[in-house]
Structures are given as structure tokens and as C-alpha cells.
Design a protein around this motif. Sequence first.
Motif, PDB file in Angstrom:
ATOM      1  N   LEU A 143     -13.572   5.239  -1.185  1.00 53.52           N
ATOM      2  CA  LEU A 143     -12.120   5.209  -1.021  1.00 53.52           C
ATOM      3  C   LEU A 143     -11.652   6.372  -0.161  1.00 53.52           C
ATOM      4  O   LEU A 143     -10.785   6.207   0.705  1.00 53.52           O
ATOM      5  CB  LEU A 143     -11.429   5.252  -2.378  1.00 53.52           C
ATOM      6  CG  LEU A 143      -9.895   5.380  -2.326  1.00 53.52           C
ATOM      7  CD1 LEU A 143      -9.277   4.164  -1.646  1.00 53.52           C
ATOM      8  CD2 LEU A 143      -9.328   5.573  -3.719  1.00 53.52           C
ATOM      9  N   TYR A 155      -8.636   0.401  -7.140  1.00 52.85           N
ATOM     10  CA  TYR A 155      -9.868   0.434  -6.347  1.00 52.85           C
ATOM     11  C   TYR A 155     -11.078   0.734  -7.227  1.00 52.85           C
ATOM     12  O   TYR A 155     -12.135   0.119  -7.064  1.00 52.85           O
ATOM     13  CB  TYR A 155      -9.749   1.494  -5.248  1.00 52.85           C
ATOM     14  CG  TYR A 155     -10.878   1.458  -4.236  1.00 52.85           C
ATOM     15  CD1 TYR A 155     -10.777   0.678  -3.090  1.00 52.85           C
ATOM     16  CD2 TYR A 155     -12.036   2.202  -4.429  1.00 52.85           C
ATOM     17  CE1 TYR A 155     -11.811   0.637  -2.164  1.00 52.85           C
ATOM     18  CE2 TYR A 155     -13.070   2.170  -3.508  1.00 52.85           C
ATOM     19  CZ  TYR A 155     -12.954   1.382  -2.377  1.00 52.85           C
ATOM     20  OH  TYR A 155     -13.995   1.334  -1.471  1.00 52.85           O
ATOM     21  N   LEU A 158     -12.358   5.571   3.419  1.00 51.62           N
ATOM     22  CA  LEU A 158     -11.428   4.544   3.899  1.00 51.62           C
ATOM     23  C   LEU A 158     -10.056   5.155   4.168  1.00 51.62           C
ATOM     24  O   LEU A 158      -9.427   4.894   5.209  1.00 51.62           O
ATOM     25  CB  LEU A 158     -11.350   3.437   2.853  1.00 51.62           C
ATOM     26  CG  LEU A 158     -10.547   2.177   3.156  1.00 51.62           C
ATOM     27  CD1 LEU A 158     -11.097   0.997   2.343  1.00 51.62           C
ATOM     28  CD2 LEU A 158      -9.070   2.358   2.835  1.00 51.62           C
ATOM     29  N   ALA A 159      -9.587   5.970   3.244  1.00 53.78           N
ATOM     30  CA  ALA A 159      -8.271   6.584   3.402  1.00 53.78           C
ATOM     31  C   ALA A 159      -8.233   7.508   4.621  1.00 53.78           C
ATOM     32  O   ALA A 159      -7.250   7.510   5.374  1.00 53.78           O
ATOM     33  CB  ALA A 159      -7.907   7.361   2.139  1.00 53.78           C
ATOM     34  N   HIS A 209       0.804  -1.217   0.000  1.00 60.27           N
ATOM     35  CA  HIS A 209       0.000   0.000   0.000  1.00 60.27           C
ATOM     36  C   HIS A 209       0.838   1.269   0.000  1.00 60.27           C
ATOM     37  O   HIS A 209       2.063   1.249   0.187  1.00 60.27           O
ATOM     38  CB  HIS A 209      -0.951   0.006   1.203  1.00 60.27           C
ATOM     39  CG  HIS A 209      -0.247   0.034   2.529  1.00 60.27           C
ATOM     40  ND1 HIS A 209       0.346   1.158   3.042  1.00 60.27           N
ATOM     41  CD2 HIS A 209      -0.029  -0.952   3.463  1.00 60.27           C
ATOM     42  CE1 HIS A 209       0.881   0.891   4.224  1.00 60.27           C
ATOM     43  NE2 HIS A 209       0.667  -0.391   4.503  1.00 60.27           N
ATOM     44  N   ARG A 242      -6.345  -2.191   3.343  1.00 57.62           N
ATOM     45  CA  ARG A 242      -7.792  -2.345   3.143  1.00 57.62           C
ATOM     46  C   ARG A 242      -8.244  -1.905   1.758  1.00 57.62           C
ATOM     47  O   ARG A 242      -9.189  -2.460   1.203  1.00 57.62           O
ATOM     48  CB  ARG A 242      -8.559  -1.547   4.204  1.00 57.62           C
ATOM     49  CG  ARG A 242      -8.436  -2.099   5.607  1.00 57.62           C
ATOM     50  CD  ARG A 242      -9.460  -1.469   6.524  1.00 57.62           C
ATOM     51  NE  ARG A 242      -9.359  -0.009   6.538  1.00 57.62           N
ATOM     52  CZ  ARG A 242     -10.380   0.810   6.772  1.00 57.62           C
ATOM     53  NH1 ARG A 242     -11.593   0.320   6.975  1.00 57.62           N
ATOM     54  NH2 ARG A 242     -10.200   2.118   6.803  1.00 57.62           N
ATOM     55  N   TYR A 243      -7.586  -0.884   1.194  1.00 58.20           N
ATOM     56  CA  TYR A 243      -8.056  -0.416  -0.114  1.00 58.20           C
ATOM     57  C   TYR A 243      -7.660  -1.356  -1.251  1.00 58.20           C
ATOM     58  O   TYR A 243      -8.037  -1.135  -2.403  1.00 58.20           O
ATOM     59  CB  TYR A 243      -7.614   1.014  -0.367  1.00 58.20           C
ATOM     60  CG  TYR A 243      -6.162   1.270  -0.737  1.00 58.20           C
ATOM     61  CD1 TYR A 243      -5.127   0.454  -0.308  1.00 58.20           C
ATOM     62  CD2 TYR A 243      -5.822   2.382  -1.522  1.00 58.20           C
ATOM     63  CE1 TYR A 243      -3.821   0.709  -0.640  1.00 58.20           C
ATOM     64  CE2 TYR A 243      -4.521   2.652  -1.858  1.00 58.20           C
ATOM     65  CZ  TYR A 243      -3.517   1.817  -1.412  1.00 58.20           C
ATOM     66  OH  TYR A 243      -2.211   2.073  -1.738  1.00 58.20           O
ATOM     67  N   GLU A 253     -11.711  10.340  -7.239  1.00 60.12           N
ATOM     68  CA  GLU A 253     -11.732   9.017  -6.630  1.00 60.12           C
ATOM     69  C   GLU A 253     -13.123   8.713  -6.052  1.00 60.12           C
ATOM     70  O   GLU A 253     -13.873   9.632  -5.705  1.00 60.12           O
ATOM     71  CB  GLU A 253     -10.690   8.935  -5.514  1.00 60.12           C
ATOM     72  CG  GLU A 253      -9.265   9.262  -5.939  1.00 60.12           C
ATOM     73  CD  GLU A 253      -8.635   8.214  -6.832  1.00 60.12           C
ATOM     74  OE1 GLU A 253      -9.283   7.179  -7.111  1.00 60.12           O
ATOM     75  OE2 GLU A 253      -7.485   8.438  -7.259  1.00 60.12           O
TER      76      GLU A 253
END
Length: 250
Positions: A149, A231, A152-153, A29, A36-37, A145
Amino acid sequence: MDGSMCAGLFTRRFGPPPREGLPTTVLVHGLGLSGRYFVPLARRLAAGGTTVLVPDLPGNARSRGVVRRTPDMGEVAAALARWHRRLSLGPTVAVGNSVGCQVVASFAAQHPDAVRRTVLLAPALEPRTAALRHFGRLLADAPREPLALLALAATDYLLTGPVRCALSFRHALRDADAAFEQHLARIDAPTLVVRGTGDTIVTAAWSRRVAGLVPRGQAVDVPGTAHAAHYSAPDTIARLIRDFSAKEDT
């Protein structure tokens, strides 16, 4: 999916356990994030029978507590190498995203026997580019995006911590200026460089330069995607990785 502390790093596993003689795909990552992404991409790769491992790098997210201070890029790559060795993975398909590409490049350059293929998804950071310019490119990319996402980020950045994110960014900038291009030139494995055509962080010129620096590099664009193409278009990226991984060595 299984997730647990494994060989010193929190690791998510998709697909069957690693098997001797069969390559494993490792997803690395970007800055301040967790694995997770990568879940949408990992699930698609695993659906074809591939073993996929996704570690949280030291100092990040669920591996935050494995180090006391923020490691520099060389230390992160060394930790990835120790993790790889402890799991006895053999030659892997090493896939990095964003600043994770710098980690993969360092790992592949210094441990050529551990890597069968490398895939660099939106390789950042471009050397000799000011921090403010990088930050501006990041802000320009955000609206492109998926909202899921971004949420999540944001959660991952909070879990990693703003101070560690800032220190990691400083380390990454130094690595980009001092070592990234040298590491790329030392990668022996066939390498695929992937860029979304809407990516404001990674320019088309830099993507082509990355592919040109790697002795056996090639570049491909993914239309209609931005920085996190893995993603927003996981089926497309999974197909690219599968097809590239299946090619005979040349």
C-alpha cells in the motif's frame, strides 16, 4: 475490471454494468491518491454481483488533467455529483476513505436522492486540529500499513504531484474546520462509520462523534487494522458493507 474515462473522470468498473433499479457502490479515494488502493475491496464486493465504480477524483492521478487548478472540496463533490448524474446511477452506496469521507459527506448532504447508504472508512480530517498534528498522525500510521500500500500510495502521490497534494491538503483542512460537521449532520441516509483500532490518524473519539453527528449513524471498529482497513482487511470491510447495504431502511 474495466478502466476508462467515463463521464469526465477516469473510472474503474468491477462487476456488471450499472442496471436500473439496482444500487451501485461507489468508492471515493483519499487525498492525492487514485482508486487503485480500492481494488482488493472492489473485487470482493463485485464477486457478489454488485456493480462497483471507482473514479479518480478531478485533479488526482489519471483524472489529473481534467482540471487546470486544484479544486477545493466543494468543487470535488460537485464534480462527483455531475459524474453520478451523467451515468444515471440512481441511489448508490457511497463509500469514502479518509479525506474522501469529506467528499462523500458533502455529496450526500447536497444530493440526498442520489445516496441510499453512506459508509465512511476512517473519516479524516478531524476539525480544529493543526496541520502538523495531522501530519504527525500520518507518519505514525505509515509503519502499520502493508508495504504494498505504501508503494502504491507513493506512486499515486507522484502522479498527482506534490504541489497538488499540498494544495488539496490545505483545501481539506479548511473544509474540515468550516463544513465537514455541518455536512455530516445533513446526511439523511443510514451511515456506517468504520475505524481500524490501530488507526493513528482517526481517533476513537472522533469516529464516535462522526457517527453521532449523522442522524442515522452507527460506528464499528475493525481490530488489527490501521487507517486503510479496506486494503489490509478487504474481506472484513466487504462483509460489513454488504451486510449494511442489505439492511432494511429504518
